[in-house]
Design a protein around this motif. Sequence first.
Motif, PDB file in Angstrom:
ATOM      1  N   LEU A 163       0.986  -1.482  -0.073  1.00 33.07           N
ATOM      2  CA  LEU A 163      -0.152   0.051  -0.141  1.00 33.07           C
ATOM      3  C   LEU A 163       0.808   1.307  -0.069  1.00 33.07           C
ATOM      4  CD1 LEU A 163      -2.730  -0.888   2.578  1.00 33.07           C
ATOM      5  CD2 LEU A 163      -2.838  -0.882  -0.080  1.00 33.07           C
ATOM      6  N   ALA A 164       1.871   1.301   0.887  1.00 32.21           N
ATOM      7  CA  ALA A 164       2.811   2.251   0.891  1.00 32.21           C
ATOM      8  C   ALA A 164       3.545   2.894  -0.396  1.00 32.21           C
ATOM      9  CB  ALA A 164       3.771   2.197   1.966  1.00 32.21           C
ATOM     10  N   GLY A 165       3.789   1.685  -1.257  1.00 30.13           N
ATOM     11  CA  GLY A 165       4.380   1.940  -2.663  1.00 30.13           C
ATOM     12  C   GLY A 165       3.382   2.012  -3.525  1.00 30.13           C
ATOM     13  N   GLY A 166       2.073   2.040  -3.435  1.00 27.33           N
ATOM     14  CA  GLY A 166       1.201   2.182  -4.222  1.00 27.33           C
ATOM     15  C   GLY A 166       0.993   1.354  -5.465  1.00 27.33           C
ATOM     16  N   LEU A 167       1.120   0.121  -5.000  1.00 22.17           N
ATOM     17  CA  LEU A 167       1.089  -1.042  -6.210  1.00 22.17           C
ATOM     18  C   LEU A 167      -0.194  -0.950  -6.915  1.00 22.17           C
ATOM     19  CD1 LEU A 167       2.381  -3.531  -7.344  1.00 22.17           C
ATOM     20  CD2 LEU A 167       1.276  -5.021  -5.778  1.00 22.17           C
ATOM     21  N   ALA A 168      -0.260  -1.091  -8.126  1.00 22.07           N
ATOM     22  CA  ALA A 168      -1.283  -0.789  -8.998  1.00 22.07           C
ATOM     23  C   ALA A 168      -1.314  -2.324  -9.915  1.00 22.07           C
ATOM     24  CB  ALA A 168      -1.295   0.219 -10.020  1.00 22.07           C
ATOM     25  N   ALA A 169      -2.629  -2.378 -10.237  1.00 19.37           N
ATOM     26  CA  ALA A 169      -3.168  -3.708 -11.028  1.00 19.37           C
ATOM     27  C   ALA A 169      -2.312  -3.607 -12.468  1.00 19.37           C
ATOM     28  CB  ALA A 169      -4.470  -3.634 -11.345  1.00 19.37           C
ATOM     29  N   GLY A 170      -1.533  -4.828 -12.567  1.00 21.22           N
ATOM     30  CA  GLY A 170      -0.883  -4.990 -13.802  1.00 21.22           C
ATOM     31  C   GLY A 170       0.512  -4.661 -13.851  1.00 21.22           C
ATOM     32  N   GLU A 171       1.019  -3.724 -12.699  1.00 19.50           N
ATOM     33  CA  GLU A 171       2.454  -3.633 -12.562  1.00 19.50           C
ATOM     34  C   GLU A 171       3.217  -4.689 -12.117  1.00 19.50           C
ATOM     35  OE1 GLU A 171       2.940   1.056 -11.245  1.00 19.50           O
ATOM     36  OE2 GLU A 171       2.464  -0.591  -9.481  1.00 19.50           O
ATOM     37  N   THR A 172       4.556  -4.595 -12.581  1.00 22.84           N
ATOM     38  CA  THR A 172       5.613  -5.791 -12.126  1.00 22.84           C
ATOM     39  C   THR A 172       6.347  -5.274 -10.890  1.00 22.84           C
ATOM     40  OG1 THR A 172       5.983  -6.016 -14.347  1.00 22.84           O
ATOM     41  CG2 THR A 172       7.838  -6.646 -12.518  1.00 22.84           C
ATOM     42  N   LEU A 173       6.317  -6.050  -9.988  1.00 22.66           N
ATOM     43  CA  LEU A 173       6.817  -6.041  -8.471  1.00 22.66           C
ATOM     44  C   LEU A 173       8.100  -7.237  -8.503  1.00 22.66           C
ATOM     45  CD1 LEU A 173       6.659  -5.058  -5.718  1.00 22.66           C
ATOM     46  CD2 LEU A 173       5.322  -6.991  -5.035  1.00 22.66           C
ATOM     47  N   LEU A 174       9.245  -6.440  -7.563  1.00 23.45           N
ATOM     48  CA  LEU A 174      10.158  -7.368  -7.185  1.00 23.45           C
ATOM     49  C   LEU A 174      10.201  -7.464  -5.907  1.00 23.45           C
ATOM     50  CD1 LEU A 174      13.601  -7.606  -8.549  1.00 23.45           C
ATOM     51  CD2 LEU A 174      13.327  -7.539  -6.064  1.00 23.45           C
ATOM     52  N   VAL A 175      10.166  -8.690  -5.118  1.00 21.83           N
ATOM     53  CA  VAL A 175      10.014  -8.815  -3.929  1.00 21.83           C
ATOM     54  C   VAL A 175      11.375  -9.390  -3.342  1.00 21.83           C
ATOM     55  CG1 VAL A 175       9.116  -9.959  -1.934  1.00 21.83           C
ATOM     56  CG2 VAL A 175       7.559  -9.475  -3.939  1.00 21.83           C
ATOM     57  N   SER A 176      12.203  -8.531  -2.867  1.00 19.60           N
ATOM     58  CA  SER A 176      13.508  -8.749  -2.183  1.00 19.60           C
ATOM     59  C   SER A 176      13.366  -9.510  -1.094  1.00 19.60           C
ATOM     60  CB  SER A 176      14.374  -7.638  -2.028  1.00 19.60           C
ATOM     61  OG  SER A 176      15.541  -7.947  -1.379  1.00 19.60           O
ATOM     62  N   ALA A 258      22.790  -7.013  -0.826  1.00 14.50           N
ATOM     63  CA  ALA A 258      21.457  -7.840  -1.320  1.00 14.50           C
ATOM     64  C   ALA A 258      20.279  -6.821  -1.724  1.00 14.50           C
ATOM     65  CB  ALA A 258      21.310  -9.110  -0.597  1.00 14.50           C
ATOM     66  N   ALA A 259      20.107  -6.152  -0.643  1.00 15.37           N
ATOM     67  CA  ALA A 259      18.970  -5.280  -0.615  1.00 15.37           C
ATOM     68  C   ALA A 259      19.308  -4.077  -1.759  1.00 15.37           C
ATOM     69  CB  ALA A 259      18.621  -4.393   0.840  1.00 15.37           C
ATOM     70  N   ARG A 260      20.543  -3.488  -1.902  1.00 14.55           N
ATOM     71  CA  ARG A 260      20.698  -2.877  -2.716  1.00 14.55           C
ATOM     72  C   ARG A 260      20.783  -3.052  -4.306  1.00 14.55           C
ATOM     73  NH1 ARG A 260      25.436  -1.170  -0.746  1.00 14.55           N
ATOM     74  NH2 ARG A 260      26.760  -2.839  -1.891  1.00 14.55           N
ATOM     75  N   THR A 261      21.221  -4.392  -4.387  1.00 15.01           N
ATOM     76  CA  THR A 261      21.108  -4.948  -5.828  1.00 15.01           C
ATOM     77  C   THR A 261      19.798  -4.961  -6.146  1.00 15.01           C
ATOM     78  OG1 THR A 261      23.219  -6.294  -5.290  1.00 15.01           O
ATOM     79  CG2 THR A 261      21.516  -7.047  -7.098  1.00 15.01           C
ATOM     80  N   ALA A 262      18.732  -5.317  -5.510  1.00 14.38           N
ATOM     81  CA  ALA A 262      17.337  -5.548  -5.525  1.00 14.38           C
ATOM     82  C   ALA A 262      16.710  -4.130  -5.966  1.00 14.38           C
ATOM     83  CB  ALA A 262      16.717  -6.276  -4.664  1.00 14.38           C
ATOM     84  N   ALA A 263      17.143  -3.101  -5.116  1.00 12.15           N
ATOM     85  CA  ALA A 263      16.430  -2.001  -5.090  1.00 12.15           C
ATOM     86  C   ALA A 263      16.771  -1.063  -6.486  1.00 12.15           C
ATOM     87  CB  ALA A 263      17.153  -0.925  -3.923  1.00 12.15           C
ATOM     88  N   MET A 264      17.944  -1.345  -7.087  1.00  6.70           N
ATOM     89  CA  MET A 264      18.401  -0.845  -8.235  1.00  6.70           C
ATOM     90  C   MET A 264      18.267  -1.486  -9.616  1.00  6.70           C
ATOM     91  SD  MET A 264      22.164   0.506  -6.958  1.00  6.70           S
ATOM     92  CE  MET A 264      22.435   1.606  -8.754  1.00  6.70           C
ATOM     93  N   THR A 265      17.175  -2.503  -9.380  1.00  5.48           N
ATOM     94  CA  THR A 265      16.442  -2.962 -10.794  1.00  5.48           C
ATOM     95  C   THR A 265      15.337  -1.979 -11.009  1.00  5.48           C
ATOM     96  OG1 THR A 265      15.137  -4.446  -9.408  1.00  5.48           O
ATOM     97  CG2 THR A 265      17.256  -5.020 -10.003  1.00  5.48           C
ATOM     98  N   VAL A 266      14.865  -1.156 -10.190  1.00  2.00           N
ATOM     99  CA  VAL A 266      13.723  -0.415 -10.437  1.00  2.00           C
ATOM    100  C   VAL A 266      13.677   0.598 -11.496  1.00  2.00           C
ATOM    101  CG1 VAL A 266      13.865   1.636  -8.603  1.00  2.00           C
ATOM    102  CG2 VAL A 266      11.608   0.513  -9.202  1.00  2.00           C
TER     103      VAL A 266
END
Length: 362
Positions: A163-176, A258-266
């Motif tokens: 909710l905080a990130g505003g995930l919307a229908a159809g979007e692509t999410l990466l879960v680290s 590991a957290a940085r690697t995932a974050a920088m894919t956005v």
Amino acid sequence: MRAAVLTHFGAPLTVREVPEPEARGGEVVVEVLAAAVAPYAAEVFGGERNYPLVPPVVPGIGGVGRVVQAGPDATRLRPGDLVWCDTTVRSRDDALTPDITLQGWSSRGEGGARLARYFHDGAYAELMRVPTENVFPLPAAAGEAPARWAALGLHVIPYGGLLAGGLAAGETLLVSGATGNLGSNAVALAFAMGAGRVVAPGRNETALGLLADRFGPRLRPVRLTGDEAGDRAAMSGAANGPIDMVIDLLPPSAPSSAARTAAMTVREYGRVVLMGGVGMLGGADLALPYPWLMRNSVTVRGQWMYPRTANVGIIRLLASGALDLAPERVRSFGLDAVNEAVAHAAAHRGPFDRTVLTPALH
């Protein structure tokens, strides 16, 4: 009444008689039917996580129960009502920046500690006293399987991050941290909220396989190697398009890299939500590059727990069937077996493994 008490860090929980709580104004007493045992509970009770619990204390993070007594200012709750008790207690004297305690679990700052001294005891007891605003009605179906519905407390945390990130229908999410207990919940929630695809990186091939089997081709598993550049390329490639949002739910034992690697894919103008424990036990800082953040207009947000309204939303998702609890593996323990339950939770911390304490069910 009987309760499981943490007498001091490093000691087993002790089941003993304690005084019954009473509801005052703005409070409700609930008979606890089921409460989740977190996979890392043993680390909390052993003192490894340095949580600001003050023994002796009845621990426990929220639960499913029935109202026994409601304070005089409750207008809708009645004895016998089936309810969810939210563990996230907020101070009532600052609407903008309320102090927070996780009842029977943790707190933030001196204000949170003061709040914890009053709402001290959690859900590992036959009865629990909670603020009225932390009690949410549940559908009748929850009464047929309270142990299964107790997982609500482990789903609402990543739900707050989505909710905080505003995930919307159809979007692509990466879960680290997708192969962990909370991370796998985030995967399930993302699909329940309409995500187009979810990239799930992790080192545990068995857990990645479980996720792929449950969610099919919209789930994109990525086996991590520890090489930042290679892992970032693999995650970006698995998305088959831009990654709109990243949510990090890695545990304190994970390296910041590991957290940085995932974050920088956005993608450019994408969102990153930080909810995990990276750095809480020491180690290097996250160190996201300033030029990358600025020139790509990336939004980075920290999120501890969730807003009150998230409880209503997660209950709706469960009641509607959009979020399905049926595939989850649930093991229940009575109050006398609380230490066995803590050990079981530590040994079964993978995707969709639930350990539940049933204090009031004999």
